[in-house]
Design a protein around this motif. Sequence first.
Motif, mmCIF file in Angstrom:
data_model
loop_
_atom_site.group_PDB
_atom_site.id
_atom_site.type_symbol
_atom_site.label_atom_id
_atom_site.label_comp_id
_atom_site.label_asym_id
_atom_site.label_seq_id
_atom_site.Cartn_x
_atom_site.Cartn_y
_atom_site.Cartn_z
ATOM 1 N N THR A 91 0.913 -0.756 -0.171
ATOM 2 C CA THR A 91 0.342 0.157 -0.156
ATOM 3 C C THR A 91 0.466 1.488 -0.488
ATOM 4 O OG1 THR A 91 -2.167 -1.113 1.306
ATOM 5 C CG2 THR A 91 -2.190 0.847 0.876
ATOM 6 N N LEU A 145 2.164 2.782 -9.488
ATOM 7 C CA LEU A 145 2.551 0.892 -9.316
ATOM 8 C C LEU A 145 3.689 1.129 -9.865
ATOM 9 C CD1 LEU A 145 1.707 -1.335 -9.122
ATOM 10 C CD2 LEU A 145 0.305 -0.763 -11.756
ATOM 11 N N SER A 177 -5.339 -5.343 -8.043
ATOM 12 C CA SER A 177 -5.474 -4.038 -6.850
ATOM 13 C C SER A 177 -7.215 -4.001 -6.658
ATOM 14 C CB SER A 177 -6.111 -2.706 -7.760
ATOM 15 O OG SER A 177 -7.208 -3.081 -8.685
ATOM 16 N N TYR A 205 -5.523 2.377 -3.032
ATOM 17 C CA TYR A 205 -5.093 1.350 -3.717
ATOM 18 C C TYR A 205 -4.074 0.263 -3.113
ATOM 19 C CZ TYR A 205 -9.300 2.243 -7.108
ATOM 20 O OH TYR A 205 -10.063 2.318 -7.388
ATOM 21 N N PHE A 228 -2.160 -3.592 -3.750
ATOM 22 C CA PHE A 228 -1.487 -4.313 -4.608
ATOM 23 C C PHE A 228 -1.205 -5.095 -4.151
ATOM 24 C CE2 PHE A 228 -0.575 0.140 -6.565
ATOM 25 C CZ PHE A 228 -2.077 0.257 -7.435
#
Length: 280
Positions: free
Chosen positions: A205, A214, A233, A243, A245
């Motif tokens: 996170t 990302l 996600s 989000y 991951f």
Amino acid sequence: MKFSVLGPAGTFADAAAHAYLLAHPINNVEIDYHATFDQVYQAVEPDGIGLLPLENQLDGFVLATLQRLQVADVTEIGEVTVPVNFGLAGRVNRLADIKRIFVQFKTEGQCQKLLSQLPDAQIITTSSNMISVSKLRHGVDGDAAIIPQSQLAVQAFPFKLDNVADQDNNATRFIVFKKQPATLTMPARPVEDATAMFKFPLFVTPPTEEPGVLHQILTYPTDAHLNLVTIMSLPTRQKIGIYSFYIEISGTFAQRQVLFETLNQMAQVYTLHPLGFYAV
């Protein structure tokens, strides 16, 4: 020791549990069946293990399992993949007579071709394939159910169809876990085969949502020459746009030191929720 799985007996989870025990024998183990994902998790005892479905070949990842893993203190100790196929049974004489059909929530996404032939049938979602069998057994004329292919031979219904999944070579991957928090500490036990493969699942996170976040996360395993085999996600539920991951990193046991060095570097920047280190 109890091995908690989705039940009742005869489900694909049950088959996965027996397949895992065949590959990893455990003395004095009892299969402990439960109706829901949450009940399976809650039932796992301190000295026990649990099993939940993680990914289906046709319908993708099981969101209910990912949501549990996102917040649960568990250590995954292994995984097992079992073949999955379905049949149709009904209290009817022909397909067109079906008025309602019982389907497990994940099975529905794997049998869309069949369901598209029943546009007027009411779809009733169940929590397990064996509950679909039970609902049909206690149902009325016009009822049908999509059930494990293996159950067609042992259930007495007037109408049956074989192999109704969208694809013949279907499979589901299950995880096996203990109810204790995983860590970012490298296991001390020696490795007999440095070429054997491992898997390390975790949630990452980022502190904020920003362009390229990302990409920044993915540079860590890439630069360490570790294989990223999964990325999903999930919302953190704290704020729209933030989000977490879910990723799975794979490599050989010869790379395990670089794995844990990389994870600890990532932990300086991101919030990591590790889920365990195990051989595959």
